[in-house]
Scaffold this motif. Sequence first.
Motif, PDB file in Angstrom:
ATOM      1  N   VAL A 113      28.556  15.693  -6.009  1.00 36.58           N
ATOM      2  CA  VAL A 113      27.353  15.755  -6.842  1.00 36.58           C
ATOM      3  C   VAL A 113      27.737  16.080  -8.280  1.00 36.58           C
ATOM      4  O   VAL A 113      27.252  15.452  -9.228  1.00 36.58           O
ATOM      5  N   ASP A 114      28.629  17.041  -8.458  1.00 39.97           N
ATOM      6  CA  ASP A 114      29.030  17.423  -9.808  1.00 39.97           C
ATOM      7  C   ASP A 114      29.817  16.304 -10.483  1.00 39.97           C
ATOM      8  O   ASP A 114      29.661  16.055 -11.681  1.00 39.97           O
ATOM      9  N   PHE A 115      30.637  15.593  -9.715  1.00 40.41           N
ATOM     10  CA  PHE A 115      31.370  14.450 -10.249  1.00 40.41           C
ATOM     11  C   PHE A 115      30.409  13.398 -10.786  1.00 40.41           C
ATOM     12  O   PHE A 115      30.561  12.900 -11.896  1.00 40.41           O
ATOM     13  N   THR A 116      29.385  13.060 -10.000  1.00 39.30           N
ATOM     14  CA  THR A 116      28.444  12.046 -10.473  1.00 39.30           C
ATOM     15  C   THR A 116      27.665  12.534 -11.689  1.00 39.30           C
ATOM     16  O   THR A 116      27.343  11.742 -12.573  1.00 39.30           O
ATOM     17  N   LYS A 117      27.404  13.827 -11.764  1.00 37.26           N
ATOM     18  CA  LYS A 117      26.724  14.365 -12.947  1.00 37.26           C
ATOM     19  C   LYS A 117      27.606  14.256 -14.185  1.00 37.26           C
ATOM     20  O   LYS A 117      27.120  13.959 -15.278  1.00 37.26           O
ATOM     21  N   VAL A 118      28.893  14.487 -14.021  1.00 38.44           N
ATOM     22  CA  VAL A 118      29.817  14.373 -15.156  1.00 38.44           C
ATOM     23  C   VAL A 118      29.896  12.924 -15.631  1.00 38.44           C
ATOM     24  O   VAL A 118      29.781  12.642 -16.821  1.00 38.44           O
ATOM     25  N   VAL A 119      30.099  11.983 -14.695  1.00 39.24           N
ATOM     26  CA  VAL A 119      30.331  10.592 -15.098  1.00 39.24           C
ATOM     27  C   VAL A 119      29.069   9.868 -15.549  1.00 39.24           C
ATOM     28  O   VAL A 119      29.163   8.810 -16.160  1.00 39.24           O
ATOM     29  N   THR A 120      27.887  10.423 -15.280  1.00 40.57           N
ATOM     30  CA  THR A 120      26.642   9.809 -15.755  1.00 40.57           C
ATOM     31  C   THR A 120      26.007  10.626 -16.881  1.00 40.57           C
ATOM     32  O   THR A 120      24.936  10.289 -17.349  1.00 40.57           O
ATOM     33  N   ARG A 121      26.676  11.700 -17.266  1.00 42.91           N
ATOM     34  CA  ARG A 121      26.170  12.633 -18.285  1.00 42.91           C
ATOM     35  C   ARG A 121      24.820  13.217 -17.897  1.00 42.91           C
ATOM     36  O   ARG A 121      23.980  13.502 -18.745  1.00 42.91           O
ATOM     37  N   GLY A 123      24.829  16.027 -16.253  1.00 45.25           N
ATOM     38  CA  GLY A 123      25.110  17.458 -16.248  1.00 45.25           C
ATOM     39  C   GLY A 123      25.990  17.839 -17.420  1.00 45.25           C
ATOM     40  O   GLY A 123      26.599  16.985 -18.056  1.00 45.25           O
ATOM     41  N   ASN A 124      26.058  19.099 -17.702  1.00 41.19           N
ATOM     42  CA  ASN A 124      26.866  19.624 -18.799  1.00 41.19           C
ATOM     43  C   ASN A 124      28.184  20.145 -18.226  1.00 41.19           C
ATOM     44  O   ASN A 124      28.203  21.193 -17.575  1.00 41.19           O
ATOM     45  N   PRO A 125      29.304  19.418 -18.458  1.00 39.89           N
ATOM     46  CA  PRO A 125      30.574  19.833 -17.874  1.00 39.89           C
ATOM     47  C   PRO A 125      31.010  21.246 -18.272  1.00 39.89           C
ATOM     48  O   PRO A 125      31.579  21.969 -17.453  1.00 39.89           O
ATOM     49  N   THR A 126      30.725  21.647 -19.499  1.00 37.00           N
ATOM     50  CA  THR A 126      31.110  22.995 -19.937  1.00 37.00           C
ATOM     51  C   THR A 126      30.370  24.046 -19.122  1.00 37.00           C
ATOM     52  O   THR A 126      30.976  25.006 -18.633  1.00 37.00           O
ATOM     53  N   MET A 127      29.076  23.861 -18.943  1.00 41.31           N
ATOM     54  CA  MET A 127      28.293  24.815 -18.142  1.00 41.31           C
ATOM     55  C   MET A 127      28.731  24.769 -16.679  1.00 41.31           C
ATOM     56  O   MET A 127      28.787  25.802 -16.015  1.00 41.31           O
ATOM     57  N   MET A 128      29.060  23.579 -16.192  1.00 41.45           N
ATOM     58  CA  MET A 128      29.500  23.454 -14.802  1.00 41.45           C
ATOM     59  C   MET A 128      30.822  24.188 -14.601  1.00 41.45           C
ATOM     60  O   MET A 128      31.037  24.807 -13.562  1.00 41.45           O
ATOM     61  N   PHE A 129      31.682  24.143 -15.599  1.00 39.08           N
ATOM     62  CA  PHE A 129      32.942  24.879 -15.526  1.00 39.08           C
ATOM     63  C   PHE A 129      32.667  26.389 -15.563  1.00 39.08           C
ATOM     64  O   PHE A 129      33.208  27.151 -14.760  1.00 39.08           O
ATOM     65  N   MET A 130      31.808  26.806 -16.475  1.00 36.55           N
ATOM     66  CA  MET A 130      31.520  28.236 -16.634  1.00 36.55           C
ATOM     67  C   MET A 130      30.860  28.832 -15.396  1.00 36.55           C
ATOM     68  O   MET A 130      31.016  30.015 -15.122  1.00 36.55           O
ATOM     69  N   THR A 131      30.143  28.012 -14.638  1.00 30.95           N
ATOM     70  CA  THR A 131      29.474  28.504 -13.434  1.00 30.95           C
ATOM     71  C   THR A 131      30.295  28.254 -12.172  1.00 30.95           C
ATOM     72  O   THR A 131      29.814  28.492 -11.067  1.00 30.95           O
ATOM     73  N   GLY A 132      31.504  27.737 -12.332  1.00 24.06           N
ATOM     74  CA  GLY A 132      32.400  27.550 -11.197  1.00 24.06           C
ATOM     75  C   GLY A 132      32.198  26.273 -10.413  1.00 24.06           C
ATOM     76  O   GLY A 132      32.829  26.065  -9.379  1.00 24.06           O
ATOM     77  N   ASP A 139      45.156  22.475 -19.623  1.00 19.83           N
ATOM     78  CA  ASP A 139      44.608  22.440 -20.976  1.00 19.83           C
ATOM     79  C   ASP A 139      43.072  22.440 -20.910  1.00 19.83           C
ATOM     80  O   ASP A 139      42.446  21.388 -20.817  1.00 19.83           O
ATOM     81  N   LEU A 140      42.485  23.621 -20.987  1.00 19.43           N
ATOM     82  CA  LEU A 140      41.034  23.738 -20.849  1.00 19.43           C
ATOM     83  C   LEU A 140      40.288  23.148 -22.045  1.00 19.43           C
ATOM     84  O   LEU A 140      39.163  22.660 -21.900  1.00 19.43           O
ATOM     85  N   ALA A 141      40.903  23.164 -23.223  1.00 20.31           N
ATOM     86  CA  ALA A 141      40.275  22.534 -24.390  1.00 20.31           C
ATOM     87  C   ALA A 141      40.133  21.029 -24.156  1.00 20.31           C
ATOM     88  O   ALA A 141      39.103  20.436 -24.480  1.00 20.31           O
ATOM     89  N   LEU A 142      41.139  20.424 -23.575  1.00 18.43           N
ATOM     90  CA  LEU A 142      41.062  18.999 -23.245  1.00 18.43           C
ATOM     91  C   LEU A 142      39.993  18.767 -22.180  1.00 18.43           C
ATOM     92  O   LEU A 142      39.222  17.809 -22.272  1.00 18.43           O
ATOM     93  N   ALA A 143      39.935  19.628 -21.197  1.00 16.07           N
ATOM     94  CA  ALA A 143      38.933  19.489 -20.127  1.00 16.07           C
ATOM     95  C   ALA A 143      37.521  19.452 -20.713  1.00 16.07           C
ATOM     96  O   ALA A 143      36.674  18.674 -20.265  1.00 16.07           O
ATOM     97  N   ARG A 144      37.264  20.267 -21.723  1.00 10.59           N
ATOM     98  CA  ARG A 144      35.934  20.294 -22.357  1.00 10.59           C
ATOM     99  C   ARG A 144      35.651  19.005 -23.106  1.00 10.59           C
ATOM    100  O   ARG A 144      34.509  18.603 -23.250  1.00 10.59           O
ATOM    101  N   ARG A 145      36.674  18.342 -23.618  1.00 16.76           N
ATOM    102  CA  ARG A 145      36.498  17.161 -24.465  1.00 16.76           C
ATOM    103  C   ARG A 145      36.515  15.835 -23.722  1.00 16.76           C
ATOM    104  O   ARG A 145      36.038  14.827 -24.244  1.00 16.76           O
TER     105      ARG A 145
END
Length: 155
Positions: A113-121, A123-132, A139-145
Motif C-alpha cells: 500500500v505504501d509503495f503504491t502511494k509513493v509511486v502515484t504521489r 502519499g508523502n514519503p517523508t511523513m511515511m518515513f517519519m512514521t515508520g 543516504d537518507l537525504a537521497l531517500a527524501r528526494r
Amino acid sequence: MSGVDFSTASPDQIAAVEPAEFVRIVRRMSDKQVDQVMASPNRGLIIEAIFRRMPGLFRPDRARGVTATTHWSITGRPEGGTDDWTVRLADGTCTCTPGHDGEPTVSLTMAPVDFTKVVTRRGNPTMMFMTGRIKATGDLALARRIAGFFEIPKP
C-alpha cells in the motif's frame, strides 16, 4: 483502457495500461483494495510493470549530478518474503532490474500500500518515513528526494 481490475487482468492488459491510467486507477482504490490486489496472483506483474515504466518517467534534469544505486523491497508477498528491485541513477539515465544488485546508496523497504502511494504521489514519503511506514537505510537525504526525480502522470 478503463476499469481494469488488476487482480484479474491478464499480463497483456496490465502491460497495456498507460502510466496516467495506472495512477488514476490506483488513486481511486482504497488501501484494502490495494492490499487485495497485491495478495492476488498478479502482484508480481503489477510491481514489475511499475518498475519497468520508471525509466520512461525519469527526469534527468531533476537528478542532475546524482549517481545512486537504490534497493527497493516491497514486503507482504502472499507466500512470504519481498519483491526486490534495484533502481540505478547515473549519467542522466535510470535503469531498473529485478533483485538487489550492487552496493546500495540507499535501501527502501515498504508495504505494498505504501509503495503504491509513493509511486502515484498519493502519499508523502517523508511523513511515511517519519512514521515508520517506509524503512530507509543509507543516504537518507537521497531517500527524501528520489520521488521527485520522476514525472508522475496526472490522472
